[in-house]
Motif scaffolding. Structure first.
Motif, PDB file in Angstrom:
ATOM      1  N   GLU A  54       0.181  -1.303   0.035  1.00  0.00           N
ATOM      2  CA  GLU A  54      -0.211  -0.121   0.151  1.00  0.00           C
ATOM      3  C   GLU A  54       0.670   0.833   0.265  1.00  0.00           C
ATOM      4  O   GLU A  54       1.108   1.749   0.927  1.00  0.00           O
ATOM      5  CB  GLU A  54      -1.256   0.156   1.303  1.00  0.00           C
ATOM      6  CG  GLU A  54      -1.567  -1.426   1.081  1.00  0.00           C
ATOM      7  CD  GLU A  54      -2.375  -1.290   2.914  1.00  0.00           C
ATOM      8  OE1 GLU A  54      -1.904  -0.543   3.602  1.00  0.00           O
ATOM      9  OE2 GLU A  54      -2.824  -3.011   2.915  1.00  0.00           O
ATOM     10  N   GLU A  56       1.246   4.301   0.456  1.00  0.00           N
ATOM     11  CA  GLU A  56       0.899   5.604   0.938  1.00  0.00           C
ATOM     12  C   GLU A  56       1.520   5.895   2.349  1.00  0.00           C
ATOM     13  O   GLU A  56       0.998   4.956   2.827  1.00  0.00           O
ATOM     14  CB  GLU A  56      -0.301   5.652   0.485  1.00  0.00           C
ATOM     15  CG  GLU A  56      -1.227   4.559   1.008  1.00  0.00           C
ATOM     16  CD  GLU A  56      -2.599   4.091   1.031  1.00  0.00           C
ATOM     17  OE1 GLU A  56      -3.450   3.754   2.445  1.00  0.00           O
ATOM     18  OE2 GLU A  56      -2.969   4.927  -0.066  1.00  0.00           O
ATOM     19  N   GLY A  59       0.744   2.863   4.919  1.00  0.00           N
ATOM     20  CA  GLY A  59       0.420   1.782   4.393  1.00  0.00           C
ATOM     21  C   GLY A  59       1.361   0.455   5.033  1.00  0.00           C
ATOM     22  O   GLY A  59       2.266   0.813   5.266  1.00  0.00           O
TER      23      GLY A  59
END
Length: 156
Positions: A54, A56, A59
């Motif tokens: 993920e 981000e 994440g």
């Protein structure tokens, strides 16, 4: 493009520089696309399963490498993601739970179709840093980067 340059500028740090013969956008994609990561991370000879990625802030990422010696898991969290510039993430190996490094990777467009990736890993103690250095990390790192070179060449 050769071997990575690995230095230890401070007692808890490992500093790595490597130039790739590909434009910034392609190198960034190879670092942030789970399908591409699986093709070069770990050296390309072993099967890499990207369980989570993920890309981000906050994440989670987790990669599992299946090799002849068995299975190794690696994971962490993204602390900062600035597209095509910088990624800051934690890094932890299942074999040493609780020993977390913070890795900062910066991506520099050299202006001639090449990209420099500079990674600084900060460890909790000098002993943890030295343990990483003596783990065979340099061999695995250069195998991964050679596999990334091959992937980038196939994409051009």
């Amino acid at each position: 493009m050769g071997e990575a340059t690995i230095t230890t500028p401070a007692e808890r740090e490992i500093h790595i520089e490597r130039v790739f013969d590909a434009p910034l956008a392609r190198v960034w994609q190879a670092y942030t696309d789970p399908e591409l990561i699986a093709q070069w991370w770990g050296g390309g000879d072993e099967k890499v399963i990207v369980e989570r990625m993920e890309v981000e802030r906050g994440g989670h990422w987790r990669f599992v490498v299946h090799g002849p010696e068995g299975t190794d898991g690696f994971e962490g969290r993204y602390r900062e993601v600035t597209p095509q510039e910088r990624v800051v993430q934690t890094f932890e190996w299942d074999g040493m739970p609780g020993h977390v490094a913070v890795e900062t990777a910066t991506f520099t467009d050299l202006g001639d179709g090449r990209t420099k990736v500079t990674t600084t890993s900060l460890f909790h103690t000098a002993e943890e840093r030295d343990g990483m250095l003596s783990s065979g990390m340099e061999i695995g790192l250069n195998a991964s980067y050679a596999a990334l070179d091959a992937l980038l060449a196939r994409q051009s």
